[in-house]
Enzyme design. Structure first.
Site, PDB file in Angstrom:
ATOM      1  N   LYS A  58      24.782 -20.353 -65.264  1.00  0.00           N
ATOM      2  CA  LYS A  58      24.585 -19.422 -64.159  1.00  0.00           C
ATOM      3  C   LYS A  58      24.092 -18.077 -64.684  1.00  0.00           C
ATOM      4  CE  LYS A  58      27.721 -20.384 -61.105  1.00  0.00           C
ATOM      5  NZ  LYS A  58      29.166 -20.415 -60.867  1.00  0.00           N
ATOM      6  N   ARG A  80      32.332 -14.709 -61.132  1.00  0.00           N
ATOM      7  CA  ARG A  80      32.239 -16.178 -61.158  1.00  0.00           C
ATOM      8  C   ARG A  80      32.306 -16.674 -62.599  1.00  0.00           C
ATOM      9  NH1 ARG A  80      28.224 -14.806 -57.265  1.00  0.00           N
ATOM     10  NH2 ARG A  80      28.395 -16.000 -55.332  1.00  0.00           N
ATOM     11  N   GLY A 127      37.192 -27.909 -62.284  1.00  0.00           N
ATOM     12  CA  GLY A 127      38.446 -27.371 -62.814  1.00  0.00           C
ATOM     13  C   GLY A 127      38.333 -25.911 -63.188  1.00  0.00           C
ATOM     14  N   MET A 134      37.435 -21.796 -62.776  1.00  0.00           N
ATOM     15  CA  MET A 134      37.862 -20.883 -61.720  1.00  0.00           C
ATOM     16  C   MET A 134      36.827 -20.748 -60.612  1.00  0.00           C
ATOM     17  SD  MET A 134      39.212 -16.999 -61.918  1.00  0.00           S
ATOM     18  CE  MET A 134      37.727 -16.321 -61.213  1.00  0.00           C
ATOM     19  N   ARG A 182      17.152 -22.507 -56.996  1.00  0.00           N
ATOM     20  CA  ARG A 182      17.398 -23.715 -57.805  1.00  0.00           C
ATOM     21  C   ARG A 182      16.409 -24.791 -57.372  1.00  0.00           C
ATOM     22  NH1 ARG A 182      23.300 -24.563 -55.053  1.00  0.00           N
ATOM     23  NH2 ARG A 182      22.542 -24.450 -52.928  1.00  0.00           N
ATOM     24  N   HIS A 233      28.055 -63.523 -58.825  1.00  0.00           N
ATOM     25  CA  HIS A 233      26.958 -64.342 -58.305  1.00  0.00           C
ATOM     26  C   HIS A 233      26.272 -63.642 -57.140  1.00  0.00           C
ATOM     27  CE1 HIS A 233      25.212 -67.517 -55.750  1.00  0.00           C
ATOM     28  NE2 HIS A 233      24.816 -67.992 -56.913  1.00  0.00           N
ATOM     29  N   SER A 283      16.872 -63.189 -76.824  1.00  0.00           N
ATOM     30  CA  SER A 283      16.977 -62.498 -75.548  1.00  0.00           C
ATOM     31  C   SER A 283      18.454 -62.181 -75.358  1.00  0.00           C
ATOM     32  CB  SER A 283      16.461 -63.400 -74.429  1.00  0.00           C
ATOM     33  OG  SER A 283      16.696 -62.791 -73.187  1.00  0.00           O
ATOM     34  N   CYS A 287      17.922 -59.626 -71.041  1.00  0.00           N
ATOM     35  CA  CYS A 287      17.727 -60.239 -69.726  1.00  0.00           C
ATOM     36  C   CYS A 287      18.985 -60.148 -68.878  1.00  0.00           C
ATOM     37  CB  CYS A 287      17.272 -61.684 -69.860  1.00  0.00           C
ATOM     38  SG  CYS A 287      18.498 -62.739 -70.613  1.00  0.00           S
ATOM     39  N   TYR A 347      11.204 -55.650 -74.924  1.00  0.00           N
ATOM     40  CA  TYR A 347      11.122 -55.620 -73.462  1.00  0.00           C
ATOM     41  C   TYR A 347      12.504 -55.650 -72.825  1.00  0.00           C
ATOM     42  CZ  TYR A 347      12.164 -60.640 -73.394  1.00  0.00           C
ATOM     43  OH  TYR A 347      12.789 -61.846 -73.540  1.00  0.00           O
TER      44      TYR A 347
END
Lengths: 888, 888
Positions: free
Chosen positions: A28, A98, A107, A109, A354, A470, A778, A844, A864
């Site tokens: 920030k 901030r 978590g 502040m 942003r 499946h 594979s 695969c 691949y």
């Protein structure tokens, strides 16, 4: 340490940081510095560094004198720039405080606004603005925030007081309270705090400042932040910065306003400046929805706001400045911006900018336009799109504005939205589909027998099974929405009802599923159809130019091949032959084979299956001409092909001329405690070599036939579930012998490869030996994940959801476990190539379509990945991003 | 190559080889040379080297001139020594020709005897011996052997002719044929060979010699020998030697004899010279059993031969020489010898000597005596006993002389012999046992519910499951005989019948099993009880002095602890807590826990189990005082504790006040596709931390109680099935918190360790991280084998037997797969010690009691192995042998 710079200013005269200083200033702080240095009217302020946080810790939770002195200097600098004084009783400078670490972190502040308010300054603000209600409300809010986040005070008492007051006044909204109500509230708040903590609420602004900074530093080590860092492997030594920024107000009168704008249309990506604002309002009022925000310009008008005046009309100067700002920002950040602004007394302040959130379609258009506008290179454009977001373009999705009555959430097993009447059997799905109805197939878990029913359905919903069950795998292959492992569903298959949270649904009831989120929704929710633009092709071509990893597809039939080819697949990485076994005409022959009493009888039954398999392969070879086709020999245990229902068993007994008892005996004999670890894969090939022989014959006959009809064929025969070198050498011999026979019969030879799937830890460990008999590896990472973890994908659904996000960062069936399973993949690759440097290697498993896993595959040097047809574009993009990442 | 020595003589004047030249002369050749060089009257001869075999191969299957010339020279040398001439028509020298590789190898050429016989020499022998029958029989036998092994002639035609002749003569034994019958037979044999092969039977002895040597060399490459070498990783380049030795005859008259003797009693090991002989006989007559062999001396007399004259009486000179020989041989070979001798015309020849086969008891006694006699060091004695042979001392065994009607063979799952009435349920086993009957429990497969029935039975026989199935593991733990996975059995549990090969057995029928061989035998076979001598303790102490690996035991109760301690266990390596859950009073509380609807309800049920568990542990800690006790927290999936039969389900529903439907629903909900890979081990600890808390509490309360009653306790708490670092760190925290609470409540602290089982590939791979939270690793190689191979031990029985000996050298559930599973064990050890060099490591899978696996554990540096109580002595011995092997 006297020389250390602990505090960095950002203001129109003196900005000491920039975007690259995230580690020191936090994300920030670096961003505020960057904006400020662009000459944007950012409210001035300063950032106390992350190093100061560490110093604070080391110093026994004390802010050193040196730091205090630098902070004080920066406050003075800000006062000068802004023309107000901190703690001044007439025109006080107020601050926001901030936290800001180098990455955003839960978590830490929360924000404290309006710091500097006290019993004196509140009067000054009231006087200056002529708006006592505003002043007291600001003070009241400050106390509440400060008490909560700085003093660690449980604010439920304060909130109860507020509620009591509203009740006493007979109002329901905070905004309905008057200035004096709020003044009273401040008094009571301070009293409660004194009583409960024994301490007065601090009146000295500089004390407020020290306490707030200390609270931010302290929050770095609160348990939640600590846990989060451990989970994400972030260092505890990073520390957090503190951003102290002067407050500006859009609600001090009618020459004030606040708003939000996008530099392009976030829904479509169109190039138009676009936004909303409110006069005399705070940022939160824009989103609160009590007042209808007005359009900033003509093109931001819509039905609900078309009668309101635009910012361009009422504050033309500020608007003009805003236009300049947005152009500057887009050029600077080279992305579509989402900008928050406030106008205080006609002066424009940019609070935040942003990269704007956008739909996938907009993201794609913006990326392509930016390249055409010369703002981005193609490579940069390719990194701008999250691969998973392409799903939005490929599948229908729920209308985000529609109401949803959520009844359960399962695993997001296959993306897309689907809605239909619930049905509980594949037969029923098929029958209703024939009558033109849209159905949603609901099952405990699907089995290969359900394929027809899945085809007939809009989507699939199961109560059991994980991301690679499946149902999930087949649905992804079909590009059909699927929510799997929705354990909250109680499915009674006999009664054909589905019960969830005590409410039952049966045939005729409608449900909607979102396979991208796992949501199950009651009734019909409107959906938005998938749409692919020309930009898509342009964009994907850029990705293809960049990537080095090849993308194959998992496809079992010519239709899937066509889909995958359209999506850019470069071959088949996995063709599962067993799906073919289930079709009506063949399953009887398959069962005949299972009940054969001798090799001869078995061969007779297999001979009946041969022509079907050959036809299947012929279609696939023709569709995939010029591309490699990897076919896996039979993998599942034989019992998967036996009927389950009494009726089907009876029918089979009749067909085979056997007693029902004989069918049941054989079923029992074949039954397994752990089918996943049973008599399947190449173990079947070893015990029944004639099955593999038939399949190899069908493949090679089809390949030769296809080749004679003009197709260019490259068959790859894959032997599954190898754990021993001897299994592969034996079956390679068998395969080669069968092929030699086919070549002789046909009088023709073609090129082919024989290889194996590496899907068991032992195969990966002993890859050097196995590679002696393989032209390719594979990696079957589904099964490899199951065995490496000792975790059944079908059973994991019961407890794995509790693990993910806590003990596990990702579901290992979704994103490849790089540390465990990845170790074995890499080991096998390295060892295999030592033996045979020429062999090609791919993956695969279902991971072949998941971006993080694809990045890993690229990194270790696989040739691949193979994934279901609908994930091919995602894989292409992910592969390009991986190439870019590791080129650096 | 002219300088190469291809042929090595052995005779009383010139012996060129010795025992150390096995690689060149083969095992047999080296042995003949060794004996000869000791000055024993070995029939003279020579060995053609293994190098000559390789030369023959390279030479296109030709024996080179150089080799031929050296062979001829050696024949001449032998002629001189023996005073006979090869091919002489009056007093011909005859030879035996045998193959002999460096290790004995199936598939190699059989022996050819009487080489040198032809139409002339047969007459010379007949004349010389005055025994034409002997001469023609020798010739007849020679033709038959030569035709078979040298010419590769299928001798069934010859055998049929012999049978025809016997029928024609109306006799049933070969010995009843006359000399002229045999002369006739030789004529017909030669005719058949000529007709069938187109070649005359060779008459020139030197041709016979070349063909025989070539046949031996050729047999090196026959497919069977080739396959065998591949399977055993023996080199094809070793080659085989050929041993050519002059023939001596014990059947040339009454001054001839032949016999066999042992230097000590092979049944008991007693130090007495012991043997049998026959006058005027051939070696094979001694074993044929047609004539009763006579005792060689007084102490060899028994009931059946006590009236026969001893060799000592009738040939005192030869006997005296034999006694000298045997003493010399025992001193030379430093082991009990089994000696074959022949006396030809009053002259003693030693044909063979080898380390005599013996019972385990004899082996032990001989080893101990040899040390006491100063012939062996303790370390050498320790290597003389095969660890597995100790089983004979620890378990009853079948009387080897009893008749056996074998009906099936299963897996030798737990050693020892048992016989009893067959029963099909544990209840029945228990009931009949109570009435004093001996029963054999026959089950498809056992489950934890069967423990009581197993205790009540003599032995266990199952149709399913492998070497590490429930039945096998539990039976070994109990030291009870078990044959598992006997797939030939068809068990109908409803009808309570067992059918095998069409014959059915039901309650009341007796069967006998041999758990050391897997044999299932009809009826009652007499057994020999187990017996442990003082020598056993002496011998095992020597092993203990040598070994460095510690030996723990897997024990779940104080009784097993006692057994194991008696056998020398040094701690508990695995105490499974779940067995305790099944006992009558507890199982209801366990089920109550499973049906609990909230954590509180679950804790209430667990609270009922707590005192039972504490009692169990107390007993164990007391029994094991001074030794470490490793206790594994709950491992199996919860559904294992649910009832199966309708009746039991009904009963449970009543006890819990639930509907039967509710029980069935929960059962269904808990059901798993692959329980091995399901919701078990530490996954239960994560989802139901209260279960582990209760167990940890029970362990520590018991440990403190035991310690207060004077026991020295070292509890080790083991968390099973970890695959993720987070699982262990979370559960370690939980465990430590519970322990801290117990310490506080009791006001006392004791030392403890917390560690994990490494039983999943992922745990082994990521051991460095897991070690951060573990004080020890215990390798659970059963499950690690299952997951590394992707092979269920419960299902593998269906096809694994086909693999073993072909694709697999050993069943990986019996002998640790060093290449695959061993890689992971070693990886985890190395990685774990990198993180925490102090941690101790052991193995608690079934492999912990298997000698090859123990050797591996020693080699890689584990601290201990843990095995079932009855395998402790085997493990102690194997560990000592491993230490000796790797000390070299």
């Amino acid at each position: 340490m006297a020389d250390t710079k602990w505090v960095y200013s950002f203001n129109s005269k003196n900005t000491e940081g920039n975007q690259s200083m995230k580690n020191l200033l936090g994300g920030k702080g670096a961003n505020l510095a960057e904006m400020s240095s662009l000459g944007l009217a950012v409210p001035p302020g300063f950032t106390v560094t992350t190093e100061a946080c560490i110093d604070y810790e080391k110093n026994g939770s004390k802010i050193s004198e040196e730091i205090r002195s630098q902070v004080k200097k920066s406050i003075e600098e800000t006062e000068k720039i802004f023309g107000k004084k901190f703690g001044d009783s007439k025109d006080p400078l107020l601050f926001s405080v901030r936290s800001g670490a180098r990455v955003s972190m839960p978590g830490m502040m929360d924000t404290v606004l309006n710091l500097g308010m006290n019993d004196q300054t509140v009067l000054g603000v009231a006087e200056l603005t002529g708006n006592p209600r505003f002043a007291w409300d600001s003070y009241r809010r400050f106390i509440q925030m400060y008490a909560n986040v700085v003093m660690g005070f449980n604010t439920s008492l304060l909130e109860a007081t507020l509620e009591d007051l509203k009740e006493a006044r007979g109002v329901s909204e905070d905004t309905e309270l008057s200035g004096s109500d709020l003044e009273e509230l401040v008094r009571v708040y301070k009293k409660i705090i004194l009583e409960e903590t024994g301490k007065s609420f601090p009146q000295d602004p500089i004390d407020q400042m020290w306490e707030s900074i200390a609270a931010v530093f302290g929050s770095w080590n609160n348990p939640r932040a600590h846990k989060y860092r451990e989970l994400n492997d972030f260092s505890h030594d990073w520390g957090t910065a503190v951003n102290v920024q002067s407050m500006v107000f859009g609600n001090m009168g009618n020459d004030c306003a606040t708003g939000v704008c996008f530099t392009r249309d976030p829904s479509t990506g169109e190039r138009r400046f676009f936004g909303e604002y409110l006069v005399n309002a705070q940022g939160e009022d824009v989103v609160a929805g009590i007042r209808t925000p007005a359009p900033i310009n003509e093109c931001s008008k819509n039905d609900s706001n078309k009668n309101l005046k635009t910012l361009e009309e009422i504050m033309p100067e500020a608007f003009k400045e805003l236009v300049e700002v947005y152009t500057k920002l887009e050029h600077h950040y080279r992305d579509m911006q989402d900008i928050e602004f406030t106008i205080e007394n006609n002066k424009l302040f940019i609070l935040q900018t942003r990269n704007g959130k956008r739909t996938a379609a907009a993201g794609l258009k913006i990326a392509v336009d930016f390249v055409e506008e010369g703002l981005l290179s193609k490579a940069e454009a390719v990194t701008r799109m999250k691969p998973e977001d392409l799903n939005q373009l490929l599948h229908p999705r729920l209308d985000p504005d529609a109401k949803k009555n959520l009844i359960a959430v399962g695993l997001p097993a296959s993306p897309g939205a689907a809605c239909g009447e619930v049905v509980f059997t594949s037969e029923k799905a098929h029958a209703l589909h024939e009558t033109g109805k849209k159905v949603l197939l609901v099952r405990q878990e699907t089995s290969p027998e359900d394929i027809g029913g899945m085809v007939a359905s809009q989507g699939i919903l199961t109560a059991r099974g994980g991301m690679t069950s499946h149902a999930a795998v087949v649905a992804r292959g079909m590009g059909k929405p699927c929510v799997a492992g929705c354990t909250a569903l109680l499915i009674d298959s006999k009664a054909e009802t589905l019960t969830v949270n005590g409410k039952s649904y049966s045939e005729g009831d409608f449900l909607t599923i979102d396979g991208g989120t796992g949501e199950v929704i009651e009734g019909v929710v409107p959906t938005i159809a998938a749409s692919i633009s020309d930009d898509f092709a342009t964009f994907m071509n850029w990705a293809d130019e960049i990537r080095t990893l090849r993308i194959r597809t998992n496809a079992d039939n010519p239709e899937d091949c066509e889909t995958a080819l359209n999506f850019g697949a470069e071959g088949i990485g996995l063709c599962r032959t067993e799906h073919m076994f289930f079709e009506a005409e063949r399953i009887l022959a398959v069962r005949e084979m299972i009940f054969a009493k001798s090799r001869e009888e078995r061969e007779k039954a297999l001979f009946k299956i041969l022509p079907f398999q050959r036809e299947d392969f012929l279609g696939i070879f023709k569709a995939m001409t010029g591309k490699p086709v990897n076919i896996r020999l039979l993998d599942p245990p034989l019992h998967e092909f036996l009927p389950h229902s009494e009726e089907d068993i009876k029918q089979l007994a009749d067909s085979l001329g056997l007693e029902v008892r004989a069918i049941e005996d054989r079923k029992e004999q074949l039954e397994e405690f752990n089918p996943m670890l049973g008599h399947r894969g190449c173990r079947l090939g070893i015990t029944y070599p004639e099955i593999y022989s038939m399949q190899v014959r069908a493949i090679m006959e089809a390949a030769i036939d296809a080749s004679e009809s003009g197709a260019k064929v490259s068959p790859e025969i894959m032997i599954p579930l190898v754990s021993l070198e001897g299994e592969l050498s034996t079956l390679r011999d068998l395969t080669e012998k069968t092929i030699a026979t086919v070549f002789e019969e046909k009088g023709k030879k073609i090129e082919f490869k024989i290889g194996t799937m590496i899907e068991l830890p032992r195969a990966a460990i002993t890859a050097a030996k196995i590679a002696e008999h393989a032209d390719f590896f594979s990696f079957g990472t589904n099964d490899l994940t199951q065995t490496t973890y000792g975790l059944s994908r079908d059973d994991g659904g019961k407890f794995l959801p509790e693990y993910v996000g806590k003990l596990l960062q990702y579901d290992p069936f979704v994103s490849l476990d790089q540390e465990g399973v990845g170790f074995l993949v890499n080991h096998a690759l390295v060892e295999g190539k030592k033996t045979n440097p020429e062999m090609h290697m791919g993956i695969c498993g279902e991971h072949g379509g998941e971006p993080r896993s694809i990045e890993f595959c690229h990194k270790i040097g696989l040739d691949y990945v193979s994934c279901s047809p609908f994930r091919v574009p995602i894989a292409r993009l992910a592969a390009a991003q991986a190439a870019l990442k590791f080129a650096k």
